[in-house]
Enzyme design. Structure first.
Site, PDB file in Angstrom:
ATOM      1  N   ASP A   5      58.938   5.431  71.058  1.00  0.00           N
ATOM      2  CA  ASP A   5      59.611   6.730  71.090  1.00  0.00           C
ATOM      3  C   ASP A   5      59.602   7.175  72.542  1.00  0.00           C
ATOM      4  OD1 ASP A   5      60.711   9.210  70.677  1.00  0.00           O
ATOM      5  OD2 ASP A   5      59.047  10.003  69.499  1.00  0.00           O
ATOM      6  N   ILE A   6      60.538   6.642  73.313  1.00  0.00           N
ATOM      7  CA  ILE A   6      60.589   6.870  74.758  1.00  0.00           C
ATOM      8  C   ILE A   6      61.564   8.019  75.019  1.00  0.00           C
ATOM      9  CG2 ILE A   6      60.929   5.812  77.023  1.00  0.00           C
ATOM     10  CD1 ILE A   6      58.792   4.434  75.153  1.00  0.00           C
ATOM     11  N   GLU A   7      61.045   9.135  75.486  1.00  0.00           N
ATOM     12  CA  GLU A   7      61.889  10.310  75.713  1.00  0.00           C
ATOM     13  C   GLU A   7      61.815  10.809  77.146  1.00  0.00           C
ATOM     14  OE1 GLU A   7      61.623  13.268  72.647  1.00  0.00           O
ATOM     15  OE2 GLU A   7      61.437  11.752  71.087  1.00  0.00           O
ATOM     16  N   GLY A   8      61.336   9.961  78.035  1.00  0.00           N
ATOM     17  CA  GLY A   8      61.278  10.319  79.438  1.00  0.00           C
ATOM     18  C   GLY A   8      60.701   9.170  80.241  1.00  0.00           C
TER      19      GLY A   8
END
Length: 161
Positions: A5-8
């Protein structure tokens, strides 16, 4: 299993990471391993892709499924036409790569932007079952579902059959 869950931050290295993990997991036949990702519904996801140098391109074959976050964005399930357009793009990518799609939705009001009622979520099921890529739903998150007496998960369980 492992879920990305890569959000940055950077997009670098996740494809190679998943390729190596899948090689290690394939060497162990004693159990099934799951590798998943949680891209935003906006296609392609800014961090996971698909796209050059991104995990859903470099290691697409290694993903078991993706939990597309159809909330907190304009393409959430609350806007049927935007949701359908986005799902079709994800479906094409999933069919090309061989992974499945879980439709991510907020588990209860307050869990995330774009909450829809359990009956509205269940109303999506007949159309979604027509897609080869459809695997089920992902709820964000189960603590919210618990606070709501498991209204969403109980309803989805019934309507998925």
């Amino acid at each position: 299993g492992i879920d990305l869950d890569i959000e940055g931050g950077s997009t670098v290295g996740y494809g190679a990471f998943f390729e190596k993990l899948r090689d290690l997991m394939n060497a162990d036949n004693s159990k099934e391993y799951i590798l998943s990702g949680a891209p935003q519904c906006v296609y392609p996801d800014a961090y996971l892709g698909p796209g050059s140098g991104k995990a859903l391109t470099e290691a697409a074959k290694d993903f078991t499924w993706i939990n597309v976050q159809f909330y907190n964005n304009y393409c959430g399930v609350f806007d049927k036409s935007q949701f359908e357009a986005s799902y079709k793009q994800w479906d094409a990518a999933a069919n090309s790569a061989g992974y499945k799609i879980n439709v991510g939705i907020p588990a209860a009001n307050g869990a995330g932007g774009g909450y829809v009622s359990p009956s509205t979520a269940c109303g999506l099921v007949p159309e979604l079952k027509g897609y080869k890529s459809f695997n089920g739903f992902m709820l964000w998150d189960t603590s919210w579902d618990n606070k709501d007496n498991f209204a969403m998960s109980s309803s989805l369980k019934k309507c998925l059959g």
